[in-house]
Motif scaffolding. Structure first.
Motif, PDB file in Angstrom:
ATOM      1  N   CYS A 111       0.829  -1.205   0.000  1.00 22.17           N
ATOM      2  CA  CYS A 111       0.000   0.000   0.000  1.00 22.17           C
ATOM      3  C   CYS A 111       0.866   1.260   0.000  1.00 22.17           C
ATOM      4  N   LEU A 112       1.895   1.295   0.853  1.00 25.94           N
ATOM      5  CA  LEU A 112       2.779   2.459   0.882  1.00 25.94           C
ATOM      6  C   LEU A 112       3.579   2.579  -0.410  1.00 25.94           C
ATOM      7  N   ASP A 113       4.056   1.453  -0.933  1.00 25.25           N
ATOM      8  CA  ASP A 113       4.837   1.488  -2.171  1.00 25.25           C
ATOM      9  C   ASP A 113       4.025   2.047  -3.335  1.00 25.25           C
ATOM     10  N   TRP A 165      -0.451   0.189  12.307  1.00 21.48           N
ATOM     11  CA  TRP A 165       0.276   1.212  11.563  1.00 21.48           C
ATOM     12  C   TRP A 165       1.438   0.597  10.781  1.00 21.48           C
ATOM     13  N   LEU A 166       1.835   1.262   9.691  1.00 18.58           N
ATOM     14  CA  LEU A 166       3.148   1.130   9.084  1.00 18.58           C
ATOM     15  C   LEU A 166       3.552   2.539   8.673  1.00 18.58           C
ATOM     16  N   VAL A 167       4.694   3.015   9.175  1.00  9.91           N
ATOM     17  CA  VAL A 167       5.042   4.430   9.039  1.00  9.91           C
ATOM     18  C   VAL A 167       6.517   4.563   8.668  1.00  9.91           C
ATOM     19  N   VAL A 201      -2.575   7.117   4.368  1.00 12.08           N
ATOM     20  CA  VAL A 201      -3.349   6.275   3.463  1.00 12.08           C
ATOM     21  C   VAL A 201      -3.954   5.145   4.300  1.00 12.08           C
ATOM     22  N   TYR A 202      -5.105   4.660   3.853  1.00 11.91           N
ATOM     23  CA  TYR A 202      -5.820   3.626   4.587  1.00 11.91           C
ATOM     24  C   TYR A 202      -5.953   2.374   3.734  1.00 11.91           C
ATOM     25  N   LEU A 203      -5.637   1.231   4.321  1.00 11.65           N
ATOM     26  CA  LEU A 203      -5.775  -0.048   3.635  1.00 11.65           C
ATOM     27  C   LEU A 203      -7.238  -0.473   3.739  1.00 11.65           C
TER      28      LEU A 203
END
Length: 214
Positions: A111-113, A165-167, A201-203
């Motif tokens: 998601c972050l990528d 979270w992933l930050v 951003v939200y998964l």
């Protein structure tokens, strides 16, 4: 603790614990069982006296790095001690009474990528055990209502579930980590400061952990 000369992992996982060995073992196992194996797990042994230190000494997984605090500290201080040592570009937080689902990191990294460069924090839903059974927290409609520029001082239970979270590590350090002076809601307060330096951003429709599993 000497700094490793190995290439940095993709994710540094912060896991503080204090005298909850059985719960901690389960929480750690769920981290080590992730479909993403390129991780380091920074365990903060927060002055444990219940056998946790002995368990960590014989765990035998090179991904686990232990920091021993001889004097009990608050959870914010414990997390900050690990953040200072993190080698990875991304940070994840695990609590010692939570269980990650196996593909939590895989989905949030993807998601972050796939997000724009100014997105620094990926949030996700989670499942909480309540007396009535399972409750899905922080659903899609809940995230749509969260506006950190408008609701400062209010509490959204979904947004402060740090195990979901992933930050980006750099951003957490930039804003100063967790506030050790706050007795509660320090997760929410950190999210407020992060909202000043990045977008979230939200998964969607994807719980990533089980929360407060006793």
């Amino acid at each position: 603790m000497p700094m490793s000369i190995d290439p940095p992992p993709r994710v540094s996982v912060v896991l503080p614990t204090h005298n909850r060995l059985a719960l901690f073992q389960r929480a750690l196992a769920s981290v080590l069982a992730q479909t993403v194996s390129d991780i380091e797990v920074l365990v903060i042994d927060n002055a444990c006296t219940d056998g946790t230190s002995e368990y960590l000494a014989q765990i035998g997984d090179a991904r686990v790095r232990t920091v021993r605090l001889d004097t009990f500290s608050g959870v914010s201080e414990a997390r900050n001690a690990a953040i200072a040592l993190a080698r990875a570009e991304l940070l994840a937080f695990q609590d010692d009474d939570d269980i990650w689902l196996p593909d939590k990191l895989d989905k949030q990294i993807a998601c972050l990528d796939a997000s724009a460069d100014d997105v620094g924090l990926c949030l996700a839903g989670y499942i909480r055990l309540v007396p009535q059974g399972l409750r899905n927290c922080f659903r899609d409609q809940d995230f749509a209502e969260v506006d950190f520029s408008r609701v400062r001082g209010l509490v959204s239970m979904g947004a402060i579930a740090t195990p979901a979270w992933l930050v980006r590590t750099q951003l957490v350090r930039e804003v100063g980590g967790f506030d050790v002076l706050m007795p509660a809601r320090n997760d929410w307060e950190l999210a407020l400061r992060l909202s000043d330096v990045c977008r979230f951003v939200y998964l969607p429709d994807t719980p990533v952990c089980l929360s407060r599993v006793q």
